[in-house]
Motif scaffolding. Structure first.
Motif, short mmCIF file in Angstrom:
data_model
loop_
_atom_site.label_atom_id
_atom_site.label_comp_id
_atom_site.label_asym_id
_atom_site.label_seq_id
_atom_site.Cartn_x
_atom_site.Cartn_y
_atom_site.Cartn_z
N LEU A 1 25.69 -25.76 -13.53
CA LEU A 1 26.66 -26.48 -12.98
C LEU A 1 27.95 -26.45 -13.97
N ILE A 2 28.83 -25.60 -13.52
CA ILE A 2 30.04 -25.03 -14.22
C ILE A 2 31.00 -25.90 -13.87
N GLY A 3 31.88 -26.31 -14.79
CA GLY A 3 33.27 -27.12 -14.64
C GLY A 3 32.79 -28.45 -13.59
N ASP A 4 33.60 -28.12 -12.49
CA ASP A 4 33.66 -29.29 -11.29
C ASP A 4 32.38 -29.41 -10.51
N ASP A 5 31.48 -28.11 -10.64
CA ASP A 5 30.38 -28.40 -10.10
C ASP A 5 29.45 -29.48 -10.50
N HIS B 1 35.99 -28.66 -18.24
CA HIS B 1 36.88 -27.47 -17.95
C HIS B 1 36.46 -26.59 -17.15
N PRO B 2 37.33 -25.75 -16.55
CA PRO B 2 36.60 -24.77 -15.72
C PRO B 2 35.87 -23.60 -16.71
N GLY B 3 34.82 -23.25 -16.14
CA GLY B 3 34.07 -22.39 -16.91
C GLY B 3 33.07 -23.08 -17.86
N ARG B 4 33.34 -24.39 -18.11
CA ARG B 4 32.46 -25.35 -19.01
C ARG B 4 31.19 -25.38 -18.48
N LYS B 5 29.87 -25.13 -19.17
CA LYS B 5 28.63 -25.47 -18.81
C LYS B 5 28.55 -26.88 -19.02
N MET B 6 28.19 -27.67 -17.97
CA MET B 6 28.21 -29.16 -17.92
C MET B 6 26.64 -29.66 -17.74
#
Lengths: 363, 363
Positions: free
Chosen positions: A315-319, A343-348
């Motif tokens: 789940l990356i960014g807004d995922d 943030h975009p590209g951030r592993k959440m």
């Protein structure tokens, strides 16, 4: 062999989600964790017993940290080698500084792999744009310029499709420690997580097939959809790597698989637990995180048998905003890393599905 | 309905191993935990984000705690009701003070159960030894004298086998809030962990069969070795209890099962996750700990299907010294609670085995 029984304190350099999941696995086994990380609000500190928020170059803080723990490990490979070398004088550190040196440097890493007969992309180290132009005559086009150090998730890389791309590509990397790699057309990327204990025992997880989106891992599925004998071949290569490195802990090996009679080429190795093995938390008796803790603490390695085919989605960014649908899915194992800002590209976070009734994707 | 999304802060009263495992489950879902516990070196604090080490009667500290968190829960039922009532003025608390009042008091609990038509042992409240002697004429021998409050693991209980035992039994309890219970001969003790969400949805885990040693749980095996229709009956009783209590969270119901055409009598209920449900960590998609977090945070409840038959063994006191054999057993999931001192009777850890190929013990 230095055994740290449950109840001991594990020192961990780095505080990202890998450190967080290592700390959770350590806690189940009764270990305390002491995270050493310069970052404010890191995901691991939320679940650890102690935190030292200091720089990796603060020698006094490192020595104090080293004396407060029974064993040290790290959750990412861009820790300065000097940091690990200093700590090793006070406390066992796994993986060792020797291994870190190899894996931090794309050139040393490829030299090591080719030196033990493991195939990689063709490559050449270059220090100037003129050297690069000469090397490209041998390697051919397209090729990839990569910084030797500190690259991840596609950062520190530039593709050169034709000679006229070279100047811009070179300038974009802002470094003079460059390696040029031949571009390998591949049908699949797979990875093998290999664990080696202090006593030399090696256990590998099933190879995972990795699918990227925007240079970031999107999906891992295990077992990889290749023939069983090819999976065994990949595991055998990973075993050789950890044995030759005298490695202790979990190490990830990424392969490109190319051709009808598939050829494996190692893309890179990472001296740590790895995003492409997160499914092991639910899909195996022992997760990659528990296995790493077992290895560095001198415990017997655990069982890595896959319960059934499995799929992990990052789940990356807004995922992460879709979390409700995953929480509603009874088959989904939802993981959230406790980060506030998407943030975009951030592993959440990530989600894992396990299908125990299907041993492989062919069934 | 008050939903706390992952990223919110869960306040937890109590810091034992149940709190520790709740905190680990909360962390996987991205929650921060703030433990409120008067005890030094409690097992939960090693894995939580924040700790308030204060008394349950420190009103100022409680108010500050309540304001710092998004929802409050507790991991043991001997929290003063006043503590929960005070917190409820500032923050949602699940389970509610109303439930706590019932389950803290063996008399209220039995009155509640009998009031909704659920069978228990015969019982009578008594305040003096003379009242006890009169009540025993109805209840008969053997009977058990129990303190109405603060009993666990066989503490606060004394058996009266014959009239001459009464004086000593009475004196041993050092209380005037006593309940006399008829002694129920039983063939099996089972328990059901029931979860109820804020929206009223109820999901139960399979009944577990519990085997005690020295009045402390030794083994839980699931599913309990009784006929499927009897398991369904036990689950139905547990569902009625959480529904009637308007309960939110996980609640444990302990039953005595007696006779050839088995009769269920509820022994006690515990408004919390329970030792007899630890196998759910590995044996179900959603553990009792994750389920409790989901319920109190207003998330959809998770899947509680058993992967296969399972067995959990408690490691009490020196049992923990055998940890190496469990760590070597590839089928064993070893849990250590991070406690330093292995006093006799102290719960130090547990081990779970799951056998996915066998749906029940009859197979």
């Amino acid at each position: 062999m230095k055994t740290c029984a449950p109840g001991s304190v594990i020192g961990m350099l780095g505080g990202g989600q890998l450190g967080r999941m290592l700390a959770l696995a350590a806690a189940q086994l009764g270990y305390h964790t002491h995270v050493y990380c310069p970052d404010e609000k890191n995901p691991a500190e939320q679940v650890t017993d102690r935190l030292s928020r200091n720089s990796y170059t603060d020698e006094a803080a490192l020595v104090e940290f080293g004396k407060s723990v029974d064993v040290v490990t790290y959750e990412f490979e861009n820790i300065p080698v000097e940091t690990v070398e200093l700590l090793q004088k006070h406390v066992p550190v796994f993986p060792s500084a020797k291994v870190l040196k190899v894996s931090q440097d794309r050139l040393r890493e490829k030299d090591f792999l080719n030196g033990i007969g493991i195939e990689t992309a063709p490559y050449a180290p270059v220090a100037t744009v003129d050297e690069a132009a000469i090397a490209l005559r041998d390697i051919g086009y397209p090729a990839v310029l990569k910084t030797r150090r500190f690259g991840y998730d596609g950062k520190g890389q530039a593709i050169v499709r034709q000679p006229t791309d070279l100047l811009d590509a070179w300038a974009s990397l802002k470094s003079s420690e460059i390696i040029i790699e031949g571009f390998i057309p591949f049908d699949m990327e797979i990875s093998v997580l290999a664990a080696r204990g202090q006593d030399g025992e090696i256990r590998c997880f099933d190879p995972a097939e990795n699918i990227h989106k925007n240079h970031i891992l999107d999906l891992s599925i295990a077992p990889a959809r290749i023939a069983p004998e090819l999976r065994a071949e990949a595991i055998e290569i990973a075993r050789r790597i950890v044995a030759e490195l005298d490695y202790v802990g979990v190490l990830a090996v990424e392969f490109f698989v190319s051709g009808a009679a598939p050829v494996f080429r190692v893309n890179e190795i990472a001296p740590r637990v790895h995003n492409s093995g997160h499914w092991s938390i639910e899909a195996c008796p022992t997760s990659q995180f528990e296995q790493h803790i077992r290895a560095i603490c001198g415990l017997p390695l655990g069982d890595t048998t896959l319960y059934g085919r499995t799929e992990m989605k990052n789940l990356i960014g807004d995922d992460i905003l879709d979390m409700e649908s995953y929480l509603k899915d009874p088959a989904a194992n939802f993981h959230h890393y406790g980060k506030k800002q998407a943030h975009p590209g951030r592993k959440m976070g990530h989600v894992t599905w396990v299908y125990p009734d299907a041993a492989s994707w062919d069934d």
